[in-house]
Structure formats: structure tokens, C-alpha cells
Motif scaffolding. Sequence first.
Motif, PDB file in Angstrom:
ATOM      1  N   GLU A 217     -24.023   8.593 -58.896  1.00 14.53           N
ATOM      2  CA  GLU A 217     -24.380   7.507 -57.677  1.00 14.53           C
ATOM      3  C   GLU A 217     -25.488   6.819 -57.776  1.00 14.53           C
ATOM      4  OE1 GLU A 217     -24.451   6.155 -53.657  1.00 14.53           O
ATOM      5  OE2 GLU A 217     -22.681   7.154 -54.925  1.00 14.53           O
ATOM      6  N   LEU A 218     -26.412   7.480 -58.707  1.00 12.62           N
ATOM      7  CA  LEU A 218     -27.661   6.540 -59.316  1.00 12.62           C
ATOM      8  C   LEU A 218     -27.239   5.294 -59.837  1.00 12.62           C
ATOM      9  CD1 LEU A 218     -30.744   6.319 -59.325  1.00 12.62           C
ATOM     10  CD2 LEU A 218     -30.585   7.909 -61.393  1.00 12.62           C
ATOM     11  N   LEU A 219     -26.360   5.371 -60.839  1.00 19.27           N
ATOM     12  CA  LEU A 219     -25.972   4.271 -61.576  1.00 19.27           C
ATOM     13  C   LEU A 219     -25.044   3.322 -60.602  1.00 19.27           C
ATOM     14  CD1 LEU A 219     -24.733   6.140 -64.955  1.00 19.27           C
ATOM     15  CD2 LEU A 219     -26.827   4.892 -64.487  1.00 19.27           C
ATOM     16  N   ARG A 220     -24.183   3.849 -59.778  1.00 16.46           N
ATOM     17  CA  ARG A 220     -23.469   3.064 -58.645  1.00 16.46           C
ATOM     18  C   ARG A 220     -24.474   2.013 -58.107  1.00 16.46           C
ATOM     19  NH1 ARG A 220     -21.979   2.044 -53.953  1.00 16.46           N
ATOM     20  NH2 ARG A 220     -23.303   3.996 -53.364  1.00 16.46           N
ATOM     21  N   THR A 224     -27.239  -2.492 -62.307  1.00 17.85           N
ATOM     22  CA  THR A 224     -26.667  -3.905 -61.827  1.00 17.85           C
ATOM     23  C   THR A 224     -25.878  -4.722 -63.130  1.00 17.85           C
ATOM     24  OG1 THR A 224     -28.796  -4.813 -62.625  1.00 17.85           O
ATOM     25  CG2 THR A 224     -28.535  -4.214 -60.162  1.00 17.85           C
ATOM     26  N   ASN A 225     -26.274  -4.028 -64.337  1.00 12.27           N
ATOM     27  CA  ASN A 225     -25.612  -4.697 -65.627  1.00 12.27           C
ATOM     28  C   ASN A 225     -24.436  -3.817 -66.071  1.00 12.27           C
ATOM     29  OD1 ASN A 225     -27.112  -2.723 -66.824  1.00 12.27           O
ATOM     30  ND2 ASN A 225     -28.503  -3.942 -67.924  1.00 12.27           N
ATOM     31  N   ASN A 226     -24.333  -2.848 -65.409  1.00 14.13           N
ATOM     32  CA  ASN A 226     -23.256  -2.029 -65.675  1.00 14.13           C
ATOM     33  C   ASN A 226     -22.877  -1.368 -67.141  1.00 14.13           C
ATOM     34  OD1 ASN A 226     -21.912  -2.011 -63.133  1.00 14.13           O
ATOM     35  ND2 ASN A 226     -21.153  -3.958 -63.530  1.00 14.13           N
ATOM     36  N   ASP A 227     -24.036  -1.016 -67.718  1.00 10.78           N
ATOM     37  CA  ASP A 227     -24.302  -0.549 -69.228  1.00 10.78           C
ATOM     38  C   ASP A 227     -24.523   0.894 -69.076  1.00 10.78           C
ATOM     39  OD1 ASP A 227     -26.699  -0.316 -68.192  1.00 10.78           O
ATOM     40  OD2 ASP A 227     -27.848  -1.295 -70.205  1.00 10.78           O
ATOM     41  N   GLY A 228     -24.047   1.660 -67.876  1.00 10.22           N
ATOM     42  CA  GLY A 228     -24.284   2.888 -68.200  1.00 10.22           C
ATOM     43  C   GLY A 228     -25.722   3.601 -68.252  1.00 10.22           C
ATOM     44  N   GLU A 229     -26.705   2.768 -68.095  1.00  6.96           N
ATOM     45  CA  GLU A 229     -28.147   3.213 -68.281  1.00  6.96           C
ATOM     46  C   GLU A 229     -28.913   2.710 -67.344  1.00  6.96           C
ATOM     47  OE1 GLU A 229     -29.092   5.749 -69.785  1.00  6.96           O
ATOM     48  OE2 GLU A 229     -27.383   6.095 -71.293  1.00  6.96           O
ATOM     49  N   LEU A 230     -30.095   3.172 -67.032  1.00 12.89           N
ATOM     50  CA  LEU A 230     -31.176   2.100 -66.114  1.00 12.89           C
ATOM     51  C   LEU A 230     -32.315   1.859 -66.888  1.00 12.89           C
ATOM     52  CD1 LEU A 230     -31.436   4.246 -63.026  1.00 12.89           C
ATOM     53  CD2 LEU A 230     -30.025   2.596 -63.195  1.00 12.89           C
ATOM     54  N   ASP A 231     -32.364   0.451 -67.135  1.00 20.53           N
ATOM     55  CA  ASP A 231     -33.515   0.066 -68.025  1.00 20.53           C
ATOM     56  C   ASP A 231     -34.721  -0.049 -66.906  1.00 20.53           C
ATOM     57  OD1 ASP A 231     -33.175  -2.468 -66.158  1.00 20.53           O
ATOM     58  OD2 ASP A 231     -31.815  -3.451 -67.467  1.00 20.53           O
ATOM     59  N   MET A 232     -35.893  -0.472 -67.414  1.00 20.44           N
ATOM     60  CA  MET A 232     -37.063  -0.504 -66.716  1.00 20.44           C
ATOM     61  C   MET A 232     -37.030  -1.366 -65.497  1.00 20.44           C
ATOM     62  SD  MET A 232     -39.206   1.250 -68.215  1.00 20.44           S
ATOM     63  CE  MET A 232     -40.658   0.557 -67.658  1.00 20.44           C
ATOM     64  N   ALA A 233     -36.357  -2.419 -65.326  1.00 17.17           N
ATOM     65  CA  ALA A 233     -36.152  -3.439 -64.068  1.00 17.17           C
ATOM     66  C   ALA A 233     -35.371  -2.652 -63.192  1.00 17.17           C
ATOM     67  CB  ALA A 233     -35.614  -4.632 -64.414  1.00 17.17           C
ATOM     68  N   GLU A 234     -34.461  -1.925 -63.761  1.00 18.64           N
ATOM     69  CA  GLU A 234     -33.513  -1.283 -62.483  1.00 18.64           C
ATOM     70  C   GLU A 234     -33.980  -0.037 -61.969  1.00 18.64           C
ATOM     71  OE1 GLU A 234     -29.168  -2.678 -64.719  1.00 18.64           O
ATOM     72  OE2 GLU A 234     -30.194  -0.885 -65.342  1.00 18.64           O
ATOM     73  N   TRP A 235     -34.737   0.789 -63.017  1.00 22.14           N
ATOM     74  CA  TRP A 235     -35.449   1.977 -62.291  1.00 22.14           C
ATOM     75  C   TRP A 235     -36.512   1.348 -61.543  1.00 22.14           C
ATOM     76  CZ3 TRP A 235     -34.775   6.675 -61.520  1.00 22.14           C
ATOM     77  CH2 TRP A 235     -35.748   7.224 -61.454  1.00 22.14           C
ATOM     78  N   GLU A 236     -37.206   0.316 -61.555  1.00 18.56           N
ATOM     79  CA  GLU A 236     -38.154  -0.035 -60.685  1.00 18.56           C
ATOM     80  C   GLU A 236     -37.584  -0.511 -59.333  1.00 18.56           C
ATOM     81  OE1 GLU A 236     -41.743  -1.192 -58.819  1.00 18.56           O
ATOM     82  OE2 GLU A 236     -41.245   0.053 -60.748  1.00 18.56           O
ATOM     83  N   GLN A 237     -36.511  -1.144 -59.380  1.00 19.91           N
ATOM     84  CA  GLN A 237     -35.626  -1.020 -58.251  1.00 19.91           C
ATOM     85  C   GLN A 237     -35.322   0.050 -57.403  1.00 19.91           C
ATOM     86  OE1 GLN A 237     -34.797  -4.156 -56.650  1.00 19.91           O
ATOM     87  NE2 GLN A 237     -36.271  -4.949 -58.204  1.00 19.91           N
ATOM     88  N   ALA A 238     -34.678   0.970 -58.208  1.00 19.49           N
ATOM     89  CA  ALA A 238     -34.660   2.537 -57.582  1.00 19.49           C
ATOM     90  C   ALA A 238     -36.174   3.097 -56.926  1.00 19.49           C
ATOM     91  CB  ALA A 238     -34.048   3.523 -58.759  1.00 19.49           C
TER      92      ALA A 238
END
Length: 312
Positions: A217-220, A224-238
Amino acid sequence: MNFSISFSPGQALRLSDRSHWNNTTLLVLDGVVLVIASHFETPSAWLAAFAAVCLSGLAAWAGNTRRQRLIQDLPTSNIASAAQGYVELIGNIEQHDDDMLLARLSQTPCLWYRYQIEKKDSDGDWRVDEYGSSDQTFLLRDDTGTCVIDPAGAEITTGHKNVWVQGDYRYTEYLLLAEDTLYALGEFTTLSYDTSPQNAKQEISNLLAAWKADRTELLRRFDTNNDGELDMAEWEQARLAAEREIQVRLREQAAGAPLNLMRKPAIKRPYLLSNLGHDGLARRYRLWAWAHLAVFFAACGGLAYWTQHFGR
């Protein structure tokens, strides 16, 4: 002479259950003490037995009298204006929203239950096989507001008692039911929500940990780039999403009604819950007080007799 009395683990649990002021058990124990003395058939055994029954009767009389006077003397408070501390409340009880409790034995919808399962042994006597009670909170409502009732540690007296026998087992169940009028005497407190920055930070951390536990659910939501991981920008959004959610939750809590709670007093005061009503509960404790006082005087008479007999 060989003589012994033993209790099963279930019976020991029943006798030590602090949630119920078991006057019947005290009278039974008084009888057991006298039976033991009769088997020894010595003046010293009778002296010890009657002395023990005197002390038991006096203590039980004092305990029941104290409860009766508390019920009669303490004025009933409204939930909305109740002082913080030891108070008396009266109102209808109901369950929390979508939080149904089913009785352990009968599966009857209820707000609280206590049950006992007994098995008949080879001598035809009933032995306690299982025993327990619920600890789920419920609500008490009067014309001014609601209060959460925590039944843990309460002396609960109810008129709803069911007993049935199936084969070699006897089942006993005590219930508090929705819409019962409940008398409650205990520690009342109003809890305020912690909206401090420190608590908000902790709540955000807890929410992010919960999201991490459901990685799919966290990745869904945030990959946003659908690479199966959360990068720094995506984790900041979370993290920002969690912060917004917690801030909304804390504002809603701060704007909502305060949480009133009744629970067992921290100091040694009786915590009483009953659907017998104010007068009915006071009457019950008064009758038990008289019964134990009668036992006390009878035991004093026996003690006086054996003191005189032993002194010859």
C-alpha cells in the motif's frame, strides 16, 4: 485423624477474584472453618475457629456497611458537571459504535459478562472448571453527556443471571445489557488530548511505521516512478502526507467533546457498578451487613462458651 480440604485452580481463581465482593464465599469459608474444628473436637480448635469467624464477620460487616453508607451519602453527579475524583453516576449504558460484545457462554449481545463452568466429579460435587469475565469498556449516558466505564477491578452486581446444566457441566453467566440503568461509584476523570508538537511528532512517527508495515500500500500511494522503491523525494511526500493526516486528526480531537472516564480508584475505595439501582444496591449491602453481624455475634457466643469450657 486424616482430614483435608483442597481447592481446584478454578476455585482458587474464583475466591481471589477482586472484581466481585463475594459475601456468599465468606459465609461458606466460615462454615468450612467450623467444620474443620468439629473434626478436631478439641477446645483449642473451637477457640481458633470461632475467633477466625468473629474476625471474618466483623470485617465483612464493616465492608458492607461502608459500601451502604457511601451509596446513601454520596450525591449523584451529572456527567457534564461532575467533579474530578470519587463520584456517583447513574445513567443508561450502551456499547461503543460498532463494538459488539457477545457473552462467553450464551453468545448473548451484552456490555459485560462474568461466567463460570463447573463439572460434576465422581462424588457428585460441582468443581469449577473454568471462570472469567470481560474487560471491554462501555458507555454510560445521562441527560448531560457520556462517560466511558472501565470495568476492570469493579465490584459488579447484576440482576441478569442465567444458570443451566448440560450433562456433567453446569454453566453460570452474569450480564450487563444494553439500556440497563447503571449505578456507578468510582474515580471520575476527564482526559484531554495532547496536541503538543512533541506528541504530534510521535504520532507522525507511529503513522509512518504503520505505513511501512504495509509495503504494498505504501508503494501504491507514493512510488510515483513505479520502480518498486521510495527515493528521497517520494519518502518526503509520504512524510508530508503523514504530517497532514496527524494534524487533521489532532484538530478534530481538540474540537471534539472531552473524554470522560470512570475507573477503579487509585486509593483503596470501593469501585461499584450495578444495574440494581441506587436503593436496591444499598439494600443489598445492608442485608449482607446484618447477616455478617449475626454471624459475628453467634461466633462471639461460641468463643465465650469455649473460653469458659477451656478454662475449666
